[in-house]
Design a protein around this motif. Structure first.
Motif, PDB file in Angstrom:
ATOM      1  N   SER A  69       0.794  -1.238   0.000  1.00 14.32           N
ATOM      2  CA  SER A  69       0.000   0.000   0.000  1.00 14.32           C
ATOM      3  C   SER A  69       0.828   1.290   0.000  1.00 14.32           C
ATOM      4  CB  SER A  69      -1.017  -0.006   1.145  1.00 14.32           C
ATOM      5  OG  SER A  69      -0.371  -0.074   2.388  1.00 14.32           O
ATOM      6  N   PRO A  70       1.945   1.404   0.733  1.00 12.48           N
ATOM      7  CA  PRO A  70       2.723   2.647   0.652  1.00 12.48           C
ATOM      8  C   PRO A  70       3.297   2.909  -0.749  1.00 12.48           C
ATOM      9  CG  PRO A  70       3.332   1.435   2.625  1.00 12.48           C
ATOM     10  CD  PRO A  70       2.458   0.526   1.796  1.00 12.48           C
ATOM     11  N   LEU A  71       3.554   1.838  -1.498  1.00  9.38           N
ATOM     12  CA  LEU A  71       4.038   1.999  -2.876  1.00  9.38           C
ATOM     13  C   LEU A  71       2.968   2.616  -3.775  1.00  9.38           C
ATOM     14  CD1 LEU A  71       5.789  -1.481  -3.268  1.00  9.38           C
ATOM     15  CD2 LEU A  71       6.847   0.711  -2.630  1.00  9.38           C
ATOM     16  N   LEU A  72       1.721   2.528  -3.326  1.00  9.37           N
ATOM     17  CA  LEU A  72       0.584   3.071  -4.075  1.00  9.37           C
ATOM     18  C   LEU A  72       0.118   4.417  -3.519  1.00  9.37           C
ATOM     19  CD1 LEU A  72      -1.401  -0.285  -4.233  1.00  9.37           C
ATOM     20  CD2 LEU A  72      -0.031   0.719  -6.078  1.00  9.37           C
ATOM     21  N   GLY A  73       0.879   4.938  -2.543  1.00  8.82           N
ATOM     22  CA  GLY A  73       0.510   6.218  -1.943  1.00  8.82           C
ATOM     23  C   GLY A  73      -0.535   6.105  -0.861  1.00  8.82           C
ATOM     24  N   TRP A  74      -0.680   4.926  -0.309  1.00  5.80           N
ATOM     25  CA  TRP A  74      -1.687   4.658   0.713  1.00  5.80           C
ATOM     26  C   TRP A  74      -1.005   4.286   2.001  1.00  5.80           C
ATOM     27  CZ3 TRP A  74      -6.450   1.075   0.652  1.00  5.80           C
ATOM     28  CH2 TRP A  74      -7.596   1.817   0.365  1.00  5.80           C
ATOM     29  N   SER A  75      -1.643   4.518   3.115  1.00  8.93           N
ATOM     30  CA  SER A  75      -1.026   4.172   4.401  1.00  8.93           C
ATOM     31  C   SER A  75      -1.015   2.653   4.580  1.00  8.93           C
ATOM     32  CB  SER A  75      -1.781   4.823   5.560  1.00  8.93           C
ATOM     33  OG  SER A  75      -2.923   4.078   5.888  1.00  8.93           O
ATOM     34  N   PRO A  76      -0.024   2.135   5.306  1.00  7.62           N
ATOM     35  CA  PRO A  76       0.007   0.695   5.580  1.00  7.62           C
ATOM     36  C   PRO A  76      -1.254   0.209   6.300  1.00  7.62           C
ATOM     37  CG  PRO A  76       2.110   1.691   6.141  1.00  7.62           C
ATOM     38  CD  PRO A  76       1.160   2.814   5.821  1.00  7.62           C
ATOM     39  N   LEU A  77      -1.778   1.026   7.202  1.00 10.93           N
ATOM     40  CA  LEU A  77      -2.995   0.639   7.923  1.00 10.93           C
ATOM     41  C   LEU A  77      -4.154   0.422   6.955  1.00 10.93           C
ATOM     42  CD1 LEU A  77      -4.574   0.146  10.539  1.00 10.93           C
ATOM     43  CD2 LEU A  77      -5.004   2.618  10.627  1.00 10.93           C
ATOM     44  N   TYR A  78      -4.352   1.350   6.031  1.00  9.88           N
ATOM     45  CA  TYR A  78      -5.424   1.185   5.046  1.00  9.88           C
ATOM     46  C   TYR A  78      -5.187  -0.057   4.189  1.00  9.88           C
ATOM     47  CZ  TYR A  78      -8.070   5.538   5.657  1.00  9.88           C
ATOM     48  OH  TYR A  78      -8.875   6.530   6.131  1.00  9.88           O
ATOM     49  N   GLY A  79      -3.946  -0.276   3.808  1.00 10.89           N
ATOM     50  CA  GLY A  79      -3.632  -1.460   3.005  1.00 10.89           C
ATOM     51  C   GLY A  79      -3.958  -2.737   3.752  1.00 10.89           C
ATOM     52  N   GLY A  80      -3.573  -2.788   5.022  1.00 12.50           N
ATOM     53  CA  GLY A  80      -3.862  -3.967   5.828  1.00 12.50           C
ATOM     54  C   GLY A  80      -5.352  -4.189   6.004  1.00 12.50           C
ATOM     55  N   LEU A  81      -6.076  -3.114   6.247  1.00 14.62           N
ATOM     56  CA  LEU A  81      -7.535  -3.229   6.384  1.00 14.62           C
ATOM     57  C   LEU A  81      -8.179  -3.670   5.069  1.00 14.62           C
ATOM     58  CD1 LEU A  81      -8.312  -0.077   8.564  1.00 14.62           C
ATOM     59  CD2 LEU A  81      -8.463  -2.484   9.262  1.00 14.62           C
ATOM     60  N   PHE A  82      -7.684  -3.143   3.968  1.00  8.32           N
ATOM     61  CA  PHE A  82      -8.195  -3.527   2.656  1.00  8.32           C
ATOM     62  C   PHE A  82      -7.978  -5.025   2.440  1.00  8.32           C
ATOM     63  CE2 PHE A  82      -8.622  -3.771  -1.897  1.00  8.32           C
ATOM     64  CZ  PHE A  82      -9.495  -2.744  -2.232  1.00  8.32           C
ATOM     65  N   GLY A  83      -6.763  -5.499   2.749  1.00  8.09           N
ATOM     66  CA  GLY A  83      -6.463  -6.919   2.614  1.00  8.09           C
ATOM     67  C   GLY A  83      -7.325  -7.775   3.529  1.00  8.09           C
ATOM     68  N   ALA A  84      -7.535  -7.309   4.760  1.00  7.11           N
ATOM     69  CA  ALA A  84      -8.375  -8.049   5.708  1.00  7.11           C
ATOM     70  C   ALA A  84      -9.814  -8.143   5.204  1.00  7.11           C
ATOM     71  CB  ALA A  84      -8.325  -7.383   7.083  1.00  7.11           C
ATOM     72  N   LEU A  85     -10.329  -7.054   4.664  1.00 10.51           N
ATOM     73  CA  LEU A  85     -11.692  -7.078   4.130  1.00 10.51           C
ATOM     74  C   LEU A  85     -11.795  -7.993   2.910  1.00 10.51           C
ATOM     75  CD1 LEU A  85     -12.648  -3.320   4.540  1.00 10.51           C
ATOM     76  CD2 LEU A  85     -13.750  -5.266   5.675  1.00 10.51           C
ATOM     77  N   ALA A  86     -10.761  -8.008   2.080  1.00 12.56           N
ATOM     78  CA  ALA A  86     -10.762  -8.913   0.928  1.00 12.56           C
ATOM     79  C   ALA A  86     -10.824 -10.367   1.410  1.00 12.56           C
ATOM     80  CB  ALA A  86      -9.524  -8.686   0.064  1.00 12.56           C
ATOM     81  N   MET A  87     -10.054 -10.688   2.445  1.00 14.54           N
ATOM     82  CA  MET A  87     -10.059 -12.052   2.973  1.00 14.54           C
ATOM     83  C   MET A  87     -11.372 -12.379   3.674  1.00 14.54           C
ATOM     84  SD  MET A  87      -7.381 -13.578   1.942  1.00 14.54           S
ATOM     85  CE  MET A  87      -7.757 -12.682   0.425  1.00 14.54           C
ATOM     86  N   LEU A  88     -11.965 -11.399   4.345  1.00 13.46           N
ATOM     87  CA  LEU A  88     -13.280 -11.612   4.947  1.00 13.46           C
ATOM     88  C   LEU A  88     -14.305 -11.930   3.858  1.00 13.46           C
ATOM     89  CD1 LEU A  88     -15.051 -11.636   7.480  1.00 13.46           C
ATOM     90  CD2 LEU A  88     -15.360  -9.164   7.179  1.00 13.46           C
ATOM     91  N   GLY A  89     -14.232 -11.209   2.740  1.00  6.77           N
ATOM     92  CA  GLY A  89     -15.109 -11.492   1.609  1.00  6.77           C
ATOM     93  C   GLY A  89     -14.872 -12.881   1.039  1.00  6.77           C
ATOM     94  N   ASP A  90     -13.609 -13.284   0.983  1.00  3.21           N
ATOM     95  CA  ASP A  90     -13.261 -14.622   0.500  1.00  3.21           C
ATOM     96  C   ASP A  90     -13.824 -15.695   1.427  1.00  3.21           C
ATOM     97  OD1 ASP A  90     -11.907 -16.425  -1.271  1.00  3.21           O
ATOM     98  OD2 ASP A  90     -10.312 -16.622   0.215  1.00  3.21           O
ATOM     99  N   LEU A  91     -13.722 -15.464   2.735  1.00  2.00           N
ATOM    100  CA  LEU A  91     -14.284 -16.408   3.698  1.00  2.00           C
ATOM    101  C   LEU A  91     -15.806 -16.488   3.563  1.00  2.00           C
ATOM    102  CD1 LEU A  91     -12.184 -15.564   6.885  1.00  2.00           C
ATOM    103  CD2 LEU A  91     -11.921 -17.544   5.366  1.00  2.00           C
ATOM    104  N   LEU A  92     -16.443 -15.346   3.338  1.00  2.00           N
ATOM    105  CA  LEU A  92     -17.898 -15.321   3.157  1.00  2.00           C
ATOM    106  C   LEU A  92     -18.307 -16.138   1.935  1.00  2.00           C
ATOM    107  CD1 LEU A  92     -20.723 -14.294   3.892  1.00  2.00           C
ATOM    108  CD2 LEU A  92     -20.201 -12.215   2.593  1.00  2.00           C
ATOM    109  N   SER A  93     -17.586 -15.984   0.832  1.00  2.00           N
ATOM    110  CA  SER A  93     -17.939 -16.760  -0.362  1.00  2.00           C
ATOM    111  C   SER A  93     -17.711 -18.249  -0.122  1.00  2.00           C
ATOM    112  CB  SER A  93     -17.184 -16.269  -1.599  1.00  2.00           C
ATOM    113  OG  SER A  93     -15.808 -16.522  -1.502  1.00  2.00           O
ATOM    114  N   SER A  94     -16.647 -18.611   0.616  1.00  2.00           N
ATOM    115  CA  SER A  94     -16.420 -20.025   0.937  1.00  2.00           C
ATOM    116  C   SER A  94     -17.550 -20.578   1.806  1.00  2.00           C
ATOM    117  CB  SER A  94     -15.086 -20.204   1.658  1.00  2.00           C
ATOM    118  OG  SER A  94     -14.028 -19.979   0.770  1.00  2.00           O
ATOM    119  N   TYR A  95     -17.963 -19.794   2.785  1.00  2.00           N
ATOM    120  CA  TYR A  95     -19.073 -20.219   3.642  1.00  2.00           C
ATOM    121  C   TYR A  95     -20.338 -20.469   2.793  1.00  2.00           C
ATOM    122  CZ  TYR A  95     -22.853 -20.090   7.000  1.00  2.00           C
ATOM    123  OH  TYR A  95     -23.981 -20.402   7.723  1.00  2.00           O
ATOM    124  N   CYS A  96     -20.654 -19.529   1.924  1.00  2.00           N
ATOM    125  CA  CYS A  96     -21.843 -19.666   1.063  1.00  2.00           C
ATOM    126  C   CYS A  96     -21.721 -20.876   0.144  1.00  2.00           C
ATOM    127  CB  CYS A  96     -22.052 -18.399   0.247  1.00  2.00           C
ATOM    128  SG  CYS A  96     -22.526 -16.960   1.221  1.00  2.00           S
TER     129      CYS A  96
END
Length: 163
Positions: A69-96
Motif C-alpha cells: 500500500s505505501p508503494l501506491l501512496g496509501w497508508s500501511p494501515l489502510y492497506g492492511g484493512l483492505f487486505g483483511a476485508l478482501a479475505m473476509l469477503g473470501d471467507l464469506l464466499s467459501s461459507y456460502c
C-alpha cells in the motif's frame, strides 16, 4: 465516471491480497496451514469453510497488502484493512459455497471473486473516491484478472486446479 488511479490502487491491492496466500503456500507447503474453521462441521454436515482457508493465508494477504500500500501512496494501515476485508469477503464466499454444496477448492465463476472484491471496494469507496460504476469495474476486472492468473499459476504448478 471511472477514476483510473483509485481503481488501479484497488485492483493492485486485491491482486496482492489474493495472490499472497498462494505464493506463501507454494513456498511453505503444508507448514503452518491451520484451517480458519479448525475443521468445524456446520449443522448441515459440511465443513464450515473448508481446509483451503488458512490462518497463514489470511496473515499473508494482510501483510502483503500492508507492505504494498505505501508503494501506491496509501497508508500501511489502510492497506492492511483492505487486505483483511478482501479475505473476509473470501471467507464469506467459501461459507456460502459450502452451504450450497460446492466442494472446497471447486470454482463458481464470478461468485468466487464477488465478495472478495466487493467488500473492500464498498468499504473504501469514499476513501478512494469511488462511485458505483468504479466499484462494478473493480469487481468485474478483478474477476477476470483472478481467472486468468489462476490459469497461469496452475501452469506454473503453484495451484492444484486451473481456477
Amino acid at each position: 465516471m471511472l477514476r483510473y488511479e483509485p481503481v488501479i490502487v484497488a485492483l493492485v491491492l486485491l491482486v496482492t491480497a489474493n495472490g499472497a496466500p498462494i505464493i506463501v503456500a507454494s513456498v511453505l507447503g503444508s507448514r503452518w496451514d491451520a484451517p480458519v474453521d479448525l475443521r468445524t462441521v456446520w449443522r448441515d454436515g459440511r465443513a464450515l469453510l473448508g481446509p483451503d482457508k488458512t490462518w497463514r493465508g489470511i496473515a499473508a494477504a494482510i501483510v502483503a497488502a500492508t507492505l504494498v500500500s505505501p508503494l501506491l501512496g496509501w497508508s500501511p494501515l489502510y492497506g492492511g484493512l483492505f487486505g483483511a476485508l478482501a479475505m473476509l469477503g473470501d471467507l464469506l464466499s467459501s461459507y456460502c459455497k459450502r452451504r450450497l454444496g460446492v466442494a472446497s477448492g471447486d470454482s463458481v465463476v464470478g461468485f468466487d471473486q464477488l465478495f472478495e472484491a466487493l467488500l473492500p471496494s464498498v468499504c473504501f469507496a469514499s476513501s478512494l473516491g469511488l462511485d458505483w460504476v468504479d466499484v462494478v469495474v473493480i469487481v468485474v476486472a478483478f474477476a477476470l484478472i483472478d481467472m486468468l492468473a489462476s490459469r497461469l499459476l496452475y501452469a506454473l504448478h503453484m495451484r492444484k486446479r486451473p481456477w
